[in-house]
Structures are given as C-alpha cells and as structure tokens.
Design a protein around this motif. Structure first.
Motif, PDB file in Angstrom:
ATOM      1  N   SER A 104      28.506  39.903  34.162  1.00  0.00           N
ATOM      2  CA  SER A 104      29.955  39.726  34.187  1.00  0.00           C
ATOM      3  C   SER A 104      30.549  40.896  34.952  1.00  0.00           C
ATOM      4  O   SER A 104      29.850  41.854  35.283  1.00  0.00           O
ATOM      5  N   ALA A 105      31.850  40.823  35.189  1.00  0.00           N
ATOM      6  CA  ALA A 105      32.530  41.932  35.853  1.00  0.00           C
ATOM      7  C   ALA A 105      32.382  43.208  35.029  1.00  0.00           C
ATOM      8  O   ALA A 105      32.196  44.292  35.581  1.00  0.00           O
ATOM      9  N   ALA A 106      32.405  43.085  33.717  1.00  0.00           N
ATOM     10  CA  ALA A 106      32.252  44.265  32.858  1.00  0.00           C
ATOM     11  C   ALA A 106      30.841  44.838  32.946  1.00  0.00           C
ATOM     12  O   ALA A 106      30.655  46.052  32.908  1.00  0.00           O
ATOM     13  N   ALA A 141      30.641  46.679  36.416  1.00  0.00           N
ATOM     14  CA  ALA A 141      31.671  47.678  36.704  1.00  0.00           C
ATOM     15  C   ALA A 141      31.099  49.075  36.497  1.00  0.00           C
ATOM     16  O   ALA A 141      30.289  49.305  35.605  1.00  0.00           O
ATOM     17  N   ASP A 197      35.560  48.220  39.690  1.00  0.00           N
ATOM     18  CA  ASP A 197      36.179  48.088  38.369  1.00  0.00           C
ATOM     19  C   ASP A 197      36.042  46.666  37.841  1.00  0.00           C
ATOM     20  O   ASP A 197      35.557  45.768  38.540  1.00  0.00           O
ATOM     21  N   THR A 198      36.483  46.459  36.611  1.00  0.00           N
ATOM     22  CA  THR A 198      36.323  45.149  35.972  1.00  0.00           C
ATOM     23  C   THR A 198      37.189  44.064  36.616  1.00  0.00           C
ATOM     24  O   THR A 198      36.942  42.884  36.406  1.00  0.00           O
ATOM     25  N   ASP A 199      38.189  44.465  37.407  1.00  0.00           N
ATOM     26  CA  ASP A 199      39.012  43.490  38.130  1.00  0.00           C
ATOM     27  C   ASP A 199      38.415  43.146  39.491  1.00  0.00           C
ATOM     28  O   ASP A 199      38.985  42.356  40.244  1.00  0.00           O
ATOM     29  N   GLY A 200      37.288  43.774  39.850  1.00  0.00           N
ATOM     30  CA  GLY A 200      36.628  43.481  41.114  1.00  0.00           C
ATOM     31  C   GLY A 200      37.090  44.342  42.271  1.00  0.00           C
ATOM     32  O   GLY A 200      36.747  44.065  43.421  1.00  0.00           O
ATOM     33  N   ASN A 201      37.856  45.398  42.004  1.00  0.00           N
ATOM     34  CA  ASN A 201      38.308  46.300  43.068  1.00  0.00           C
ATOM     35  C   ASN A 201      37.230  47.328  43.358  1.00  0.00           C
ATOM     36  O   ASN A 201      36.648  47.899  42.438  1.00  0.00           O
ATOM     37  N   THR A 238      36.596  44.202  47.573  1.00  0.00           N
ATOM     38  CA  THR A 238      36.574  43.444  46.335  1.00  0.00           C
ATOM     39  C   THR A 238      35.157  42.947  46.066  1.00  0.00           C
ATOM     40  O   THR A 238      34.346  42.818  46.990  1.00  0.00           O
ATOM     41  N   THR A 281      32.837  40.119  43.366  1.00  0.00           N
ATOM     42  CA  THR A 281      32.765  39.108  42.314  1.00  0.00           C
ATOM     43  C   THR A 281      31.337  39.077  41.790  1.00  0.00           C
ATOM     44  O   THR A 281      30.395  39.461  42.490  1.00  0.00           O
TER      45      THR A 281
END
Length: 182
Positions: A51-53, A56, A85-89, A110, A112
């Motif tokens: 996952s993004a988390a 990250a 980061d968890t938002d994909g930045n 970015t 994903t």
C-alpha cells in the motif's frame, strides 16, 4: 581368477554408477525458488499487501544503463535519495553521470502502488530549478516494501523529445525501525 563382465553386467554397473553420481550431484545443485516477497521470518505479501503506507518513507537507489539520444548508446548512472509520502508525492536529489559528465539534480514527482506490490513512479528531473527531463518507472516492491526494482519505461526531455533508454534501478528503503533493529 578374472571376473568376466558380460554386456548385461556392464549395463547394470553403468546404470548403478550413474545413479550414485546423480544422487551425489543433487546435493551440489543450488536450489532455486521463486521470490514471492516473503521473508525468512514468515511475512507474506498475501497477508499484508502493499500500500502507499507500506512503501512510504526515505529511499536510496542506484540507476544504471544506457540512453540513446542519437545513434550511439551513452552510458548512464545515478545515485539518488528521495522521500515518498503516503499521498504518493516524491521529492529528492540525485547525482548522475551521462557519458562521463556528472550533474546534481533535484527530483519531484508522484508514485502509485498496487496491492500486488507493483507500482509506477513519474519523476521530473530538475537542474537549477529548470525541468530537464521526465522519467517514468515501472516498479516492483519486495521485502515487505523495504526494497524495490524498477525499469525506466519512458524518458522524455523538457522539449518533448523521447529518448530511448535501457535503465534499471535497485532501491532500498532507509532507516527502518529503531537503531537496535537495523
């Protein structure tokens, strides 16, 4: 007294000898297993999908290969450090060498990630604040999001020119856990 060896006895001896040699060789052959992302401590990607988390954090990578800006392949290499980061930045810095010319650049982009631990990064490469190129990477995360392998799928100069390339990346997450766990 000499022992007579008939044709059938020779075949039996040969088969027995080959069986012994084959049995001994089995222990010498390295065992190959498909990498599933599971670690030796029993973690499983099936039980904890990416996952993004998961991905990250702070990363470092080495990129190597060739770019082909014209008719000649030019060696390329880079080392970089970035944060995802968890938002994909994504933001970071890199030092690269293209054909022996080194450059320090900054990275903005970015990322994903999919449940199957595949993902995509799109990264703008900037020199002195000016966009130089944009690279897209297909990524596979492994070791529960602590490592990644990637390949550049497109490299586009700021003027829109597509540059053929063969570039691969080996990345590792930095600073996992407390100092005692490192």
């Amino acid at each position: 007294m000499k022992y007579a060896t008939t044709g059938s006895n020779r075949v039996r001896i040969m088969v027995a000898t080959l069986a012994v040699v084959a049995t001994l060789c089995i222990g010498w052959v390295p065992r190959v297993h498909a990498q599933t992302g599971a670690s030796d401590v029993g973690d499983s990607l099936r039980n904890s999908p990416c996952s993004a988390a998961t991905v990250a954090g702070n990363w470092a990578y080495t990129e190597t290969g060739v770019v082909i800006p014209g008719t000649v392949a030019v060696p390329f290499a880079a080392v970089a450090r970035y944060t995802l980061d968890t938002d994909g930045n994504l933001a970071g810095t890199a030092t690269s060498s293209s054909g022996g010319t080194a450059a320090n650049v900054s990275l903005q982009g970015t990322g994903t990630v999919n449940d199957d631990c595949s993902g995509r990064l799109t990264v703008g490469v900037y020199a002195l604040g000016i966009l130089v190129r944009t690279a897209s990477f297909d990524v596979v995360y492994l070791s529960n999001g602590r490592e990644a392998r990637a390949i550049v799928t497109s490299l586009i100069l700021a003027n829109g020119t597509l540059v053929p390339s063969v570039l691969t990346i080996d990345a590792k997450k930095l600073f996992q856990g407390s100092p005692r766990k490192r």
